[in-house]
Design an enzyme around this catalytic site. Structure first.
Site, PDB file in Angstrom:
ATOM      1  N   ASP A 185      37.495  41.386  34.148  1.00 27.90           N
ATOM      2  CA  ASP A 185      38.875  41.683  35.091  1.00 27.90           C
ATOM      3  C   ASP A 185      40.122  42.066  34.604  1.00 27.90           C
ATOM      4  O   ASP A 185      39.664  41.209  32.611  1.00 27.90           O
ATOM      5  CB  ASP A 185      39.016  40.348  35.786  1.00 27.90           C
ATOM      6  CG  ASP A 185      39.849  41.255  37.071  1.00 27.90           C
ATOM      7  OD1 ASP A 185      39.589  42.244  37.302  1.00 27.90           O
ATOM      8  OD2 ASP A 185      40.830  40.499  37.853  1.00 27.90           O
ATOM      9  N   SER A 186      40.598  42.768  35.237  1.00 29.46           N
ATOM     10  CA  SER A 186      41.797  43.146  34.184  1.00 29.46           C
ATOM     11  C   SER A 186      42.868  41.361  34.184  1.00 29.46           C
ATOM     12  O   SER A 186      43.303  42.241  33.354  1.00 29.46           O
ATOM     13  CB  SER A 186      42.815  44.162  35.539  1.00 29.46           C
ATOM     14  OG  SER A 186      42.997  43.578  35.995  1.00 29.46           O
TER      15      SER A 186
ATOM     16  N   CYS B   3      36.218  43.677  38.255  1.00 30.96           N
ATOM     17  CA  CYS B   3      36.671  44.665  38.936  1.00 30.96           C
ATOM     18  C   CYS B   3      36.369  45.801  39.580  1.00 30.96           C
ATOM     19  O   CYS B   3      35.581  46.683  38.432  1.00 30.96           O
ATOM     20  CB  CYS B   3      37.666  44.739  37.163  1.00 30.96           C
ATOM     21  SG  CYS B   3      38.423  45.954  37.539  1.00 30.96           S
TER      22      CYS B   3
ATOM     23  N   GLU C 194      49.482  38.431  39.703  1.00 32.48           N
ATOM     24  CA  GLU C 194      49.496  38.229  38.363  1.00 32.48           C
ATOM     25  C   GLU C 194      51.046  37.453  38.091  1.00 32.48           C
ATOM     26  O   GLU C 194      50.906  35.887  37.158  1.00 32.48           O
ATOM     27  CB  GLU C 194      49.617  39.439  37.404  1.00 32.48           C
ATOM     28  CG  GLU C 194      48.687  40.124  37.368  1.00 32.48           C
ATOM     29  CD  GLU C 194      47.281  39.267  36.622  1.00 32.48           C
ATOM     30  OE1 GLU C 194      47.479  38.658  35.160  1.00 32.48           O
ATOM     31  OE2 GLU C 194      46.204  39.448  37.412  1.00 32.48           O
TER      32      GLU C 194
ATOM     33  N   CYS D 250      39.615  44.791  45.431  1.00 35.72           N
ATOM     34  CA  CYS D 250      39.950  44.322  44.486  1.00 35.72           C
ATOM     35  C   CYS D 250      40.175  42.866  44.362  1.00 35.72           C
ATOM     36  O   CYS D 250      40.052  42.211  45.411  1.00 35.72           O
ATOM     37  CB  CYS D 250      41.893  44.568  44.722  1.00 35.72           C
ATOM     38  SG  CYS D 250      42.323  43.938  43.341  1.00 35.72           S
TER      39      CYS D 250
ATOM     40  N   HIS E 179      41.290  40.430  42.650  1.00 37.83           N
ATOM     41  CA  HIS E 179      43.079  40.242  43.290  1.00 37.83           C
ATOM     42  C   HIS E 179      42.859  39.769  44.079  1.00 37.83           C
ATOM     43  O   HIS E 179      44.041  38.755  44.724  1.00 37.83           O
ATOM     44  CB  HIS E 179      43.904  40.879  42.780  1.00 37.83           C
ATOM     45  CG  HIS E 179      44.305  40.369  41.583  1.00 37.83           C
ATOM     46  ND1 HIS E 179      43.348  41.685  40.478  1.00 37.83           N
ATOM     47  CD2 HIS E 179      44.790  40.110  40.375  1.00 37.83           C
ATOM     48  CE1 HIS E 179      43.437  41.341  39.404  1.00 37.83           C
ATOM     49  NE2 HIS E 179      44.967  40.716  38.921  1.00 37.83           N
TER      50      HIS E 179
END
Ligand code: DGL
Length: 264
Positions: A10-11, A73, A149, A181, A183
Protein backbone atom coordinates in the site's frame (compact mmCIF):
# COMPACT_ATOMS: atom_id res chain seq x y z
CA UNK A 1 2.45 -26.76 0.35
CA UNK A 2 4.47 -23.69 -0.60
CA UNK A 3 6.35 -21.82 2.11
CA UNK A 4 7.02 -18.69 0.04
CA UNK A 5 5.51 -15.52 1.56
CA UNK A 6 2.57 -13.46 0.30
CA UNK A 7 3.39 -9.85 -0.65
CA UNK A 8 1.05 -7.09 0.52
CA UNK A 9 1.53 -3.43 -0.39
CA UNK A 10 0.00 0.00 0.00
CA UNK A 11 1.03 3.65 -0.07
CA UNK A 12 1.41 3.54 3.72
CA UNK A 13 -0.40 2.15 6.75
CA UNK A 14 -3.71 1.51 4.97
CA UNK A 15 -2.79 -1.95 3.73
CA UNK A 16 -2.30 -3.04 7.34
CA UNK A 17 -6.11 -3.24 7.58
CA UNK A 18 -5.93 -5.78 4.73
CA UNK A 19 -3.01 -7.63 6.28
CA UNK A 20 -5.00 -7.98 9.49
CA UNK A 21 -7.85 -9.70 7.62
CA UNK A 22 -5.42 -11.94 5.76
CA UNK A 23 -3.79 -13.06 9.01
CA UNK A 24 -7.22 -13.88 10.47
CA UNK A 25 -8.06 -16.12 7.52
CA UNK A 26 -4.55 -17.38 6.73
CA UNK A 27 -2.59 -17.37 10.01
CA UNK A 28 -0.05 -19.93 8.85
CA UNK A 29 1.21 -17.91 5.89
CA UNK A 30 4.32 -15.71 5.93
CA UNK A 31 3.90 -12.12 4.71
CA UNK A 32 6.08 -9.35 3.30
CA UNK A 33 4.43 -5.97 3.84
CA UNK A 34 5.58 -2.85 2.03
CA UNK A 35 4.27 0.66 2.85
CA UNK A 36 5.41 3.47 0.56
CA UNK A 37 5.59 5.99 3.42
CA UNK A 38 7.98 8.22 1.50
CA UNK A 39 5.54 8.82 -1.37
CA UNK A 40 2.17 8.63 0.43
CA UNK A 41 -0.53 9.81 -0.36
CA UNK A 42 -1.10 8.22 -3.75
CA UNK A 43 -4.59 9.66 -4.07
CA UNK A 44 -3.54 12.90 -5.81
CA UNK A 45 -0.77 11.42 -7.94
CA UNK A 46 -0.74 10.95 -11.73
CA UNK A 47 -1.35 7.69 -13.56
CA UNK A 48 2.31 7.63 -14.64
CA UNK A 49 3.57 7.97 -11.08
CA UNK A 50 1.32 5.21 -9.73
CA UNK A 51 2.31 2.89 -12.58
CA UNK A 52 6.00 3.54 -11.88
CA UNK A 53 5.57 2.97 -8.12
CA UNK A 54 3.59 -0.24 -8.60
CA UNK A 55 6.24 -1.59 -11.01
CA UNK A 56 9.01 -0.89 -8.50
CA UNK A 57 7.10 -2.47 -5.63
CA UNK A 58 6.20 -5.57 -7.62
CA UNK A 59 9.89 -5.95 -8.61
CA UNK A 60 10.80 -5.69 -4.92
CA UNK A 61 8.20 -8.34 -4.08
CA UNK A 62 9.57 -10.63 -6.77
CA UNK A 63 13.06 -10.26 -5.31
CA UNK A 64 11.53 -11.39 -2.00
CA UNK A 65 10.29 -14.50 -3.81
CA UNK A 66 6.60 -14.07 -3.01
CA UNK A 67 4.01 -16.54 -4.34
CA UNK A 68 1.32 -13.86 -4.85
CA UNK A 69 0.88 -10.12 -4.36
CA UNK A 70 -2.11 -8.48 -2.70
CA UNK A 71 -2.57 -4.93 -3.94
CA UNK A 72 -3.89 -3.49 -0.69
CA UNK A 73 -4.34 -0.07 -2.30
CA UNK A 74 -7.51 0.85 -4.19
CA UNK A 75 -5.82 3.79 -5.88
CA UNK A 76 -3.24 1.44 -7.42
CA UNK A 77 -5.94 -1.07 -8.44
CA UNK A 78 -7.89 1.75 -10.10
CA UNK A 79 -4.83 2.82 -12.09
CA UNK A 80 -2.57 0.01 -13.24
CA UNK A 81 -3.01 -2.60 -15.94
CA UNK A 82 -2.75 -5.81 -13.92
CA UNK A 83 -2.37 -7.93 -17.05
CA UNK A 84 1.13 -6.48 -17.52
CA UNK A 85 2.61 -8.39 -14.60
CA UNK A 86 3.69 -12.03 -14.62
CA UNK A 87 2.71 -12.71 -11.03
CA UNK A 88 -0.62 -13.54 -9.34
CA UNK A 89 -2.15 -10.22 -8.24
CA UNK A 90 -5.15 -9.72 -5.93
CA UNK A 91 -7.24 -6.61 -6.30
CA UNK A 92 -8.88 -5.03 -3.25
CA UNK A 93 -11.04 -2.74 -5.39
CA UNK A 94 -12.68 -5.57 -7.31
CA UNK A 95 -13.38 -7.40 -4.03
CA UNK A 96 -14.88 -4.18 -2.64
CA UNK A 97 -17.18 -3.68 -5.61
CA UNK A 98 -18.39 -7.30 -5.36
CA UNK A 99 -18.96 -6.92 -1.61
CA UNK A 100 -21.10 -3.84 -2.23
CA UNK A 101 -23.21 -5.62 -4.85
CA UNK A 102 -23.93 -8.57 -2.53
CA UNK A 103 -24.56 -6.36 0.48
CA UNK A 104 -27.09 -3.83 -0.83
CA UNK A 105 -30.79 -4.58 -0.59
CA UNK A 106 -32.19 -1.30 -1.95
CA UNK A 107 -29.60 -1.02 -4.77
CA UNK A 108 -28.17 2.29 -3.57
CA UNK A 109 -24.48 2.09 -2.73
CA UNK A 110 -22.11 4.79 -1.52
CA UNK A 111 -18.34 4.67 -2.04
CA UNK A 112 -15.74 6.78 -0.28
CA UNK A 113 -12.25 6.69 -1.75
CA UNK A 114 -9.28 8.80 -2.86
CA UNK A 115 -9.62 11.43 -5.57
CA UNK A 116 -7.88 9.23 -8.14
CA UNK A 117 -10.08 6.20 -7.38
CA UNK A 118 -13.25 8.30 -7.58
CA UNK A 119 -12.18 9.96 -10.84
CA UNK A 120 -11.38 6.58 -12.39
CA UNK A 121 -15.02 5.51 -11.73
CA UNK A 122 -13.61 2.01 -11.19
CA UNK A 123 -16.05 1.18 -8.38
CA UNK A 124 -19.01 2.28 -10.45
CA UNK A 125 -17.81 0.34 -13.51
CA UNK A 126 -17.15 -2.84 -11.53
CA UNK A 127 -20.46 -2.64 -9.63
CA UNK A 128 -22.52 -1.94 -12.74
CA UNK A 129 -20.80 -4.74 -14.65
CA UNK A 130 -22.36 -7.13 -12.11
CA UNK A 131 -25.68 -5.33 -11.62
CA UNK A 132 -26.42 -2.29 -13.84
CA UNK A 133 -29.45 -1.38 -11.73
CA UNK A 134 -27.40 -0.41 -8.72
CA UNK A 135 -27.04 3.34 -8.20
CA UNK A 136 -23.54 4.31 -7.11
CA UNK A 137 -22.77 7.54 -5.25
CA UNK A 138 -19.08 8.35 -4.85
CA UNK A 139 -17.22 10.86 -2.72
CA UNK A 140 -13.50 11.58 -2.48
CA UNK A 141 -12.27 12.21 1.07
CA UNK A 142 -8.74 13.62 0.56
CA UNK A 143 -8.38 14.72 4.19
CA UNK A 144 -8.55 11.19 5.61
CA UNK A 145 -5.24 9.66 4.48
CA UNK A 146 -2.90 12.41 5.83
CA UNK A 147 -4.70 12.28 9.20
CA UNK A 148 -4.51 8.50 9.36
CA UNK A 149 -0.81 8.44 8.40
CA UNK A 150 -0.15 10.79 11.34
CA UNK A 151 -1.97 8.40 13.67
CA UNK A 152 -4.91 10.80 14.10
CA UNK A 153 -7.62 8.37 12.94
CA UNK A 154 -9.53 8.63 16.22
CA UNK A 155 -9.22 12.38 16.81
CA UNK A 156 -11.68 15.29 16.79
CA UNK A 157 -10.06 16.32 13.49
CA UNK A 158 -10.90 12.93 11.98
CA UNK A 159 -14.46 13.20 13.25
CA UNK A 160 -14.87 16.64 11.68
CA UNK A 161 -13.38 15.47 8.36
CA UNK A 162 -15.68 12.44 8.31
CA UNK A 163 -18.75 14.49 9.17
CA UNK A 164 -18.03 16.92 6.31
CA UNK A 165 -17.27 14.16 3.80
CA UNK A 166 -20.24 11.94 4.64
CA UNK A 167 -22.66 14.89 4.36
CA UNK A 168 -22.68 14.01 0.63
CA UNK A 169 -24.81 10.92 1.29
CA UNK A 170 -27.61 12.73 3.13
CA UNK A 171 -30.91 12.12 1.36
CA UNK A 172 -29.43 9.53 -1.04
CA UNK A 173 -30.93 6.63 0.97
CA UNK A 174 -27.89 4.38 0.55
CA UNK A 175 -28.02 1.18 2.62
CA UNK A 176 -24.36 0.27 1.96
CA UNK A 177 -21.16 2.30 2.18
CA UNK A 178 -17.96 0.82 0.76
CA UNK A 179 -14.68 1.89 2.35
CA UNK A 180 -12.95 2.28 -1.01
CA UNK A 181 -9.55 3.13 0.43
CA UNK A 182 -7.68 0.71 2.68
CA UNK A 183 -6.78 3.50 5.10
CA UNK A 184 -10.44 4.16 5.92
CA UNK A 185 -11.18 1.07 8.07
CA UNK A 186 -8.99 2.80 10.67
CA UNK A 187 -11.76 5.42 10.89
CA UNK A 188 -14.55 2.83 10.77
CA UNK A 189 -15.91 3.49 14.30
CA UNK A 190 -16.29 7.21 13.48
CA UNK A 191 -17.78 6.50 10.04
CA UNK A 192 -20.28 4.01 11.48
CA UNK A 193 -21.32 6.42 14.23
CA UNK A 194 -22.00 9.15 11.66
CA UNK A 195 -23.83 6.92 9.16
CA UNK A 196 -26.02 5.23 11.81
CA UNK A 197 -27.47 1.73 11.99
CA UNK A 198 -29.34 1.91 8.67
CA UNK A 199 -26.15 1.79 6.60
CA UNK A 200 -23.86 -1.24 6.38
CA UNK A 201 -20.21 -0.23 6.20
CA UNK A 202 -18.24 -2.61 3.98
CA UNK A 203 -14.53 -3.37 4.35
CA UNK A 204 -13.42 -4.93 1.02
CA UNK A 205 -10.59 -6.84 2.73
CA UNK A 206 -13.04 -9.31 4.25
CA UNK A 207 -13.99 -10.71 0.84
CA UNK A 208 -10.47 -10.32 -0.52
CA UNK A 209 -8.89 -12.42 2.23
CA UNK A 210 -11.25 -15.31 1.44
CA UNK A 211 -10.46 -14.98 -2.28
CA UNK A 212 -6.76 -15.31 -1.50
CA UNK A 213 -7.44 -18.38 0.64
CA UNK A 214 -9.51 -20.04 -2.10
CA UNK A 215 -6.76 -19.37 -4.64
CA UNK A 216 -4.05 -20.87 -2.42
CA UNK A 217 -6.20 -23.93 -1.73
CA UNK A 218 -7.12 -24.40 -5.38
CA UNK A 219 -3.49 -24.06 -6.47
CA UNK A 220 -2.32 -26.28 -3.60
CA UNK A 221 0.16 -23.66 -2.45
CA UNK A 222 -1.05 -23.10 1.11
CA UNK A 223 1.55 -22.89 3.86
CA UNK A 224 0.71 -24.76 7.02
CA UNK A 225 2.08 -26.40 10.11
CA UNK A 226 3.46 -23.30 11.82
CA UNK A 227 2.55 -19.76 12.87
CA UNK A 228 3.29 -17.37 10.01
CA UNK A 229 5.79 -14.54 10.31
CA UNK A 230 5.63 -11.01 8.88
CA UNK A 231 8.43 -8.78 7.65
CA UNK A 232 7.72 -5.05 7.38
CA UNK A 233 9.33 -2.67 4.89
CA UNK A 234 8.76 1.04 4.29
CA UNK A 235 10.32 3.60 1.95
CA UNK A 236 10.27 6.53 4.42
CA UNK A 237 8.93 7.14 7.93
CA UNK A 238 9.16 3.96 9.99
CA UNK A 239 8.25 5.33 13.44
CA UNK A 240 4.59 6.27 12.91
CA UNK A 241 4.24 3.20 10.73
CA UNK A 242 5.45 0.92 13.54
CA UNK A 243 3.07 2.49 16.06
CA UNK A 244 0.07 2.13 13.77
CA UNK A 245 1.05 -1.41 12.77
CA UNK A 246 1.28 -2.46 16.41
CA UNK A 247 -2.13 -0.95 17.10
CA UNK A 248 -3.81 -2.48 14.03
CA UNK A 249 -2.30 -5.94 14.44
CA UNK A 250 -2.43 -5.89 18.25
CA UNK A 251 1.12 -7.09 18.72
CA UNK A 252 4.67 -5.87 19.19
CA UNK A 253 6.76 -5.44 16.05
CA UNK A 254 10.51 -5.88 16.42
CA UNK A 255 11.73 -4.16 13.31
CA UNK A 256 10.58 -2.13 10.32
CA UNK A 257 13.17 -2.13 7.54
CA UNK A 258 13.71 0.86 5.28
CA UNK A 259 14.12 0.04 1.61
CA UNK A 260 15.31 2.28 -1.23
CA UNK A 261 12.33 1.43 -3.44
CA UNK A 262 13.41 3.73 -6.31
CA UNK A 263 16.26 1.32 -6.97
CA UNK A 264 13.80 -1.36 -8.21
N1 DGL B 1 -4.75 3.18 0.87
C1 DGL B 1 -4.77 3.55 -0.49
C2 DGL B 1 -6.07 3.22 -1.18
O1 DGL B 1 -6.65 2.20 -0.85
C3 DGL B 1 -4.09 4.83 -0.91
C4 DGL B 1 -4.39 6.08 -0.16
C5 DGL B 1 -3.47 7.21 -0.58
O2 DGL B 1 -2.26 7.03 -0.50
O3 DGL B 1 -3.96 8.27 -1.00
O4 DGL B 1 -6.52 3.90 -2.05
Amino acid sequence: MDSRPIGVFDSGVGGLTVLKRLIQVLPEEDYIYFGDTKRVPYGDRSKEEIELFAGQIINFMKEKNVKAVVIACNTTCATIDKGKYDIELFDVLKAGAESGVYCTKNKKVGVIATKRTVESRSYEINIKSINPQIEVYQKACPEFVPLIEKGLYNSPLAYKAAKDCLEEFKGKEIDTLILGCTHYPLMEPIIKAIMGDGVKVVDPAVRLSHEVKEYLERSRILNFGKKGKIEFFVSGDAENFKKTAEMVLGKKIDEVFIVDIERY
